[in-house]
Design a protein around this motif. Structure first.
Motif, short mmCIF file in Angstrom:
data_model
loop_
_atom_site.label_atom_id
_atom_site.label_comp_id
_atom_site.label_asym_id
_atom_site.label_seq_id
_atom_site.Cartn_x
_atom_site.Cartn_y
_atom_site.Cartn_z
N THR A 126 -48.26 -6.84 -52.72
CA THR A 126 -48.82 -7.58 -51.58
C THR A 126 -48.41 -9.05 -51.56
OG1 THR A 126 -50.84 -8.03 -52.84
CG2 THR A 126 -50.81 -6.04 -51.47
N PHE A 127 -47.69 -9.50 -52.58
CA PHE A 127 -47.32 -10.91 -52.66
C PHE A 127 -46.01 -11.17 -51.92
CE2 PHE A 127 -45.00 -14.37 -54.84
CZ PHE A 127 -45.89 -15.40 -54.60
N GLN A 128 -46.00 -12.23 -51.11
CA GLN A 128 -44.80 -12.63 -50.38
C GLN A 128 -44.39 -14.04 -50.81
OE1 GLN A 128 -43.16 -10.58 -48.27
NE2 GLN A 128 -44.68 -8.99 -48.75
N ARG A 129 -43.16 -14.17 -51.32
CA ARG A 129 -42.68 -15.46 -51.79
C ARG A 129 -41.95 -16.21 -50.67
NH1 ARG A 129 -42.56 -17.69 -56.42
NH2 ARG A 129 -43.13 -15.74 -57.47
N ASP A 130 -42.25 -17.49 -50.56
CA ASP A 130 -41.60 -18.32 -49.54
C ASP A 130 -41.34 -19.71 -50.13
OD1 ASP A 130 -40.62 -19.54 -47.31
OD2 ASP A 130 -42.49 -19.47 -46.15
N VAL A 131 -40.06 -20.08 -50.26
CA VAL A 131 -39.71 -21.39 -50.82
C VAL A 131 -39.23 -22.35 -49.74
CG1 VAL A 131 -39.16 -20.46 -53.10
CG2 VAL A 131 -37.36 -20.63 -51.37
N THR A 132 -39.44 -21.97 -48.47
CA THR A 132 -39.04 -22.84 -47.37
C THR A 132 -39.72 -24.20 -47.50
OG1 THR A 132 -38.84 -20.90 -45.93
CG2 THR A 132 -38.92 -23.06 -44.87
N GLY A 133 -38.94 -25.24 -47.51
CA GLY A 133 -39.49 -26.59 -47.61
C GLY A 133 -39.93 -26.98 -49.00
N LYS A 134 -39.69 -26.14 -50.00
CA LYS A 134 -40.09 -26.47 -51.37
C LYS A 134 -38.98 -27.27 -52.04
CE LYS A 134 -42.06 -24.48 -55.55
NZ LYS A 134 -42.59 -23.28 -56.23
N ASP A 135 -39.29 -28.49 -52.46
CA ASP A 135 -38.28 -29.36 -53.09
C ASP A 135 -38.12 -29.08 -54.58
OD1 ASP A 135 -37.71 -30.68 -50.71
OD2 ASP A 135 -39.36 -32.09 -50.98
N THR A 136 -39.24 -28.86 -55.25
CA THR A 136 -39.21 -28.68 -56.71
C THR A 136 -39.34 -27.20 -57.04
OG1 THR A 136 -40.23 -30.84 -57.07
CG2 THR A 136 -40.34 -29.26 -58.89
N MET A 137 -38.31 -26.65 -57.70
CA MET A 137 -38.33 -25.24 -58.07
C MET A 137 -39.04 -25.09 -59.42
SD MET A 137 -36.87 -23.67 -55.57
CE MET A 137 -36.07 -22.12 -55.96
N ASP A 138 -39.92 -24.11 -59.50
CA ASP A 138 -40.64 -23.82 -60.74
C ASP A 138 -39.89 -22.75 -61.51
OD1 ASP A 138 -43.41 -25.28 -60.81
OD2 ASP A 138 -43.12 -24.67 -58.73
N ILE A 139 -39.51 -23.11 -62.76
CA ILE A 139 -38.72 -22.22 -63.62
C ILE A 139 -39.62 -21.70 -64.74
CG2 ILE A 139 -36.69 -22.06 -65.11
CD1 ILE A 139 -35.68 -24.62 -63.64
N LEU A 140 -39.56 -20.40 -65.00
CA LEU A 140 -40.43 -19.80 -66.01
C LEU A 140 -39.64 -19.17 -67.14
CD1 LEU A 140 -43.24 -18.78 -66.99
CD2 LEU A 140 -42.88 -16.76 -65.53
N TYR A 141 -40.04 -19.52 -68.37
CA TYR A 141 -39.64 -18.72 -69.54
C TYR A 141 -40.89 -18.03 -70.02
CZ TYR A 141 -38.53 -17.07 -74.12
OH TYR A 141 -38.40 -16.24 -75.20
N LEU A 142 -40.87 -16.71 -70.10
CA LEU A 142 -42.04 -15.92 -70.49
C LEU A 142 -41.66 -15.00 -71.63
CD1 LEU A 142 -44.94 -14.81 -69.97
CD2 LEU A 142 -43.93 -13.30 -68.23
N GLY A 143 -42.24 -15.22 -72.80
CA GLY A 143 -41.93 -14.38 -73.94
C GLY A 143 -42.07 -15.13 -75.25
N ARG A 144 -41.60 -14.51 -76.32
CA ARG A 144 -41.66 -15.12 -77.64
C ARG A 144 -40.71 -16.31 -77.69
NH1 ARG A 144 -40.19 -11.12 -79.97
NH2 ARG A 144 -38.23 -11.66 -80.96
N ILE A 145 -41.21 -17.44 -78.19
CA ILE A 145 -40.43 -18.67 -78.20
C ILE A 145 -39.76 -18.82 -79.56
CG2 ILE A 145 -40.56 -21.18 -77.89
CD1 ILE A 145 -43.16 -20.64 -76.25
#
Length: 293
Positions: free
Chosen positions: A108-127
Motif C-alpha cells: 500500500t506504500f507509494q514512493r514519491d521523490v518529486t521535489g525532494k532535494d536530499t536523498m535518504d540512503i540506507l544501509y541495513l544489516g550487520r556493520i
C-alpha cells in the motif's frame, strides 16, 4: 543444545548455516549431535565466502562433506549456489528457495521523490568490513565534499562496537544517523523514509534487507555478488557497483540524486519485482513440501 533436542525428539531441525570458517566449525559440532540423535535435518545455506571460493582448505571440505551428508535436504538462496553445491559436493537434494518477506505494508506504500532535494540512503544489516562499510565511508565523505545532498542512515548491529559509527558521525555530522537494531514499526518507518538501499558487500547470499527495501520502492545500489543478480538487474530495477569501488558508489548516488526520472523508473520496477515474485504463501508451501520428503 542436546537437552533442547532431547525435549523435542520428534522435531525437524531446520538449521541456518553460512559457509564461513567459524560457522562451519561451530555448526559441525552442533549438527553432529542432532545427527547422532537420529533427527531429520534440513540445512539452509545463507551466503558465506566458501560458496564462491571453490578452492577450500581440505579441512573445510571435509567438514562440509560430513555436514551435507547429514541433511535430508539442502536449501540455497539461488540457482547459482545450487549448481555450485551440486558440482562440488555431488549433492542430489539441493533446492533453490529465495527468501520471502511480509508484503502487507509494502503493497500500500507509494514512493514519491518529486521535489525532494536530499536523498535518504540506507544501509541495513550487520556493520562489519566484509559488507563494504569502509567504501561507504570514503564515498559518502567525498559526496559531502562535493556538496551532493544526502542523508545516510545506518541500521543494524556493529560487529566491533566503536569501529565505524563514531567515524561516520565525525565525518558526516548532521548527514548521518545511526538507528541501532530496528524492528517492528521503527523498521517500517525507516523503510518508508529512505530512498536508496546501499550494499557494497564483498560476498552475499540473498539478503532479506534487499527484498525488504526494494518492496518499499527503494532503489538498490549493490554489488553483483551471490544471489543478488537473480533479483537486481542493472538499470532496470537498480544499479550495480563493482566490489571495493568508491567511485562507483559516488557516481550511482549522484546519478540517482540528479536524475529523478531514472530514479522513479527504477523505484517502481524494484517494488514490482518483489511484490510479484516473493509472496510468502508460495514460500511456505515449498518449505512444507521439503519437510515432508
Amino acid at each position: 543444545w542436546k537437552e533442547l533436542l532431547l525435549r523435542n525428539k520428534d522435531a525437524i531441525v531446520h538449521y541456518n548455516i553460512p559457509l564461513m570458517k567459524a560457522a562451519i566449525v561451530r555448526d559441525y559440532m552442533l549438527l553432529k549431535v542432532a545427527y547422532k540423535l537420529g533427527m531429520p535435518i534440513v540445512l539452509h545455506v545463507h551466503g558465506g565466502n566458501y560458496i564462491k571460493e571453490r578452492k577450500r582448505p581440505w579441512y573445510i571440505k571435509r567438514l562440509l562433506n560430513k555436514i551435507f551428508s547429514w541433511g535430508k535436504s539442502v536449501i540455497v538462496l539461488g540457482e547459482e549456489e545450487k549448481t555450485i553445491l551440486e558440482e562440488d559436493f555431488n549433492l542430489k537434494n539441493v533446492t533453490s528457495l529465495p527468501n520471502c518477506i511480509d508484503l502487507s505494508k509494502a503493497r500500500t506504500f507509494q514512493r514519491d521523490v518529486t521535489g525532494k532535494d536530499t536523498m535518504d540512503i540506507l544501509y541495513l544489516g550487520r556493520i562489519e568490513p566484509n559488507k563494504g562499510i569502509d567504501y561507504i565511508f570514503e564515498a559518502c565523505r567525498t559526496l559531502k565534499e562535493k556538496d551532493v545532498k544526502f542523508h545516510l542512515h545506518f541500521a543494524g548491529k556493529e560487529e566491533n562496537e566503536g569501529l565505524y559509527i563514531p567515524k561516520f558521525k565525525e565525518a558526516l555530522g548532521n548527514s548521518f544517523t545511526y538507528h541501532g537494531i530496528v524492528s517492528g514499526e521503527k523498521k517500517t518507518e525507516i523503510l518508508r523514509k529512505c530512498d536508496i538501499f546501499l550494499l557494497p558487500t564483498f560476498f552475499e547470499g540473498l539478503p532479506m534487507s534487499l527484498l525488504e527495501t526494494m518492496s518499499f520502492g527503494q532503489v538498490p545500489v549493490v554489488t553483483a555478488v551471490g544471489s543478488i543478480p537473480t533479483i537486481v538487474k542493472n538499470r532496470y530495477n537498480g544499479l550495480f557497483i563493482n566490489v571495493k569501488n568508491c567511485e562507483d558508489i559516488i557516481n550511482s548516488i549522484t546519478t540517482l540524486t540528479n536524475d529523478k526520472g531514472l530514479y522513479s523508473t527504477l523505484s517502481l520496477k524494484a517494488k514490482d519485482t518483489i511484490i510479484n515474485k516473493f509472496d510468502d504463501k508460495e514460500y511456505i508451501n515449498l518449505l512444507n513440501r521439503l519437510y515432508n520428503i
